[in-house]
Design a protein around this motif. Sequence first.
Motif, mmCIF file in Angstrom:
data_model
loop_
_atom_site.group_PDB
_atom_site.id
_atom_site.type_symbol
_atom_site.label_atom_id
_atom_site.label_comp_id
_atom_site.label_asym_id
_atom_site.label_seq_id
_atom_site.Cartn_x
_atom_site.Cartn_y
_atom_site.Cartn_z
ATOM 1 N N VAL A 80 19.236 25.572 23.267
ATOM 2 C CA VAL A 80 18.121 24.874 22.113
ATOM 3 C C VAL A 80 17.368 23.944 22.995
ATOM 4 C CG1 VAL A 80 18.439 23.305 20.477
ATOM 5 C CG2 VAL A 80 20.013 24.972 20.380
ATOM 6 N N GLN A 81 16.151 24.082 22.763
ATOM 7 C CA GLN A 81 15.037 23.072 23.466
ATOM 8 C C GLN A 81 14.683 22.205 22.452
ATOM 9 O OE1 GLN A 81 14.400 23.866 26.630
ATOM 10 N NE2 GLN A 81 15.811 25.543 26.733
ATOM 11 N N ASN A 82 14.662 20.828 22.870
ATOM 12 C CA ASN A 82 14.002 19.737 22.056
ATOM 13 C C ASN A 82 12.648 19.594 22.605
ATOM 14 O OD1 ASN A 82 13.392 16.630 21.899
ATOM 15 N ND2 ASN A 82 14.917 17.390 20.238
ATOM 16 N N VAL A 83 11.915 19.606 21.697
ATOM 17 C CA VAL A 83 10.226 19.381 21.849
ATOM 18 C C VAL A 83 9.731 18.300 21.529
ATOM 19 C CG1 VAL A 83 10.068 21.883 22.432
ATOM 20 C CG2 VAL A 83 9.534 21.036 20.142
ATOM 21 N N GLY A 84 10.347 17.252 21.066
ATOM 22 C CA GLY A 84 9.814 15.905 20.634
ATOM 23 C C GLY A 84 10.812 15.169 19.873
ATOM 24 N N ASP A 85 10.572 15.208 18.619
ATOM 25 C CA ASP A 85 11.586 14.275 17.753
ATOM 26 C C ASP A 85 13.055 14.727 17.884
ATOM 27 O OD1 ASP A 85 9.625 12.499 17.043
ATOM 28 O OD2 ASP A 85 9.445 13.138 15.194
ATOM 29 N N ARG A 86 13.870 14.086 17.238
ATOM 30 C CA ARG A 86 15.319 14.313 17.503
ATOM 31 C C ARG A 86 15.556 15.618 16.707
ATOM 32 N NH1 ARG A 86 16.443 13.981 12.262
ATOM 33 N NH2 ARG A 86 15.984 12.507 10.995
ATOM 34 N N ASN A 87 14.766 16.010 15.683
ATOM 35 C CA ASN A 87 14.964 17.461 14.954
ATOM 36 C C ASN A 87 13.966 18.517 15.341
ATOM 37 O OD1 ASN A 87 12.641 16.449 13.603
ATOM 38 N ND2 ASN A 87 13.179 17.429 11.596
ATOM 39 N N HIS A 88 13.163 18.219 16.188
ATOM 40 C CA HIS A 88 12.312 19.121 16.844
ATOM 41 C C HIS A 88 13.015 20.184 17.780
ATOM 42 C CE1 HIS A 88 8.433 16.753 15.618
ATOM 43 N NE2 HIS A 88 9.125 17.187 14.618
ATOM 44 N N ASN A 89 14.017 21.015 17.473
ATOM 45 C CA ASN A 89 14.810 21.821 17.930
ATOM 46 C C ASN A 89 14.663 23.051 17.910
ATOM 47 O OD1 ASN A 89 16.402 19.588 19.216
ATOM 48 N ND2 ASN A 89 17.234 19.394 17.384
ATOM 49 N N GLU A 90 14.296 24.060 18.892
ATOM 50 C CA GLU A 90 14.033 25.421 18.836
ATOM 51 C C GLU A 90 14.544 26.297 19.960
ATOM 52 O OE1 GLU A 90 9.631 24.317 18.734
ATOM 53 O OE2 GLU A 90 9.586 25.116 20.644
ATOM 54 N N LEU A 91 14.586 27.620 19.666
ATOM 55 C CA LEU A 91 15.268 28.498 20.689
ATOM 56 C C LEU A 91 13.872 29.136 21.249
ATOM 57 C CD1 LEU A 91 17.981 30.003 18.954
ATOM 58 C CD2 LEU A 91 18.018 28.365 20.685
ATOM 59 N N TRP A 92 13.833 29.254 22.541
ATOM 60 C CA TRP A 92 12.824 30.045 23.203
ATOM 61 C C TRP A 92 13.231 31.476 23.735
ATOM 62 C CZ3 TRP A 92 10.787 25.561 27.091
ATOM 63 C CH2 TRP A 92 10.331 24.617 26.325
#
Length: 137
Positions: A80-92
Amino acid sequence: METTKLYRPVGLKEMELIAETDYKLFPPRLDWQPIFYPVTNQEYAEQIALEWNTVDEFSGFIGIVTAFEVKNAFLEKYEVQNVGDRNHNELWIPSEDLAEFNANIVNGIQVVNVYFTDRSFISENSELRDKLNRFKK
């Protein structure tokens, strides 16, 4: 079989391509898109759909939030990649892995929310148009 629920904000063109697969597959990435990035929570997906897709002509000025389940056994190889705020989580997911990703989707892709603007394009696909219009307020 254990699965994880993921979300993907899309615009009209991508949603039309998903509809063409009977809501089973995400379309191949464009040449300039090296990754496919589903997000891990609906709140973040809705933020992207509202703030990005609704102001983008390529997205038809419409933000569509999709949800789908993916087999955990497949997802284990991606962090899981966090890209900002605490809930800005995505998979690449690398573009070359998208076909395998699609093969691990369970029970298809659902539309869970739609954001319209006064400039929103509506699909020519009548089944999709009806599905999206159910979200109009």
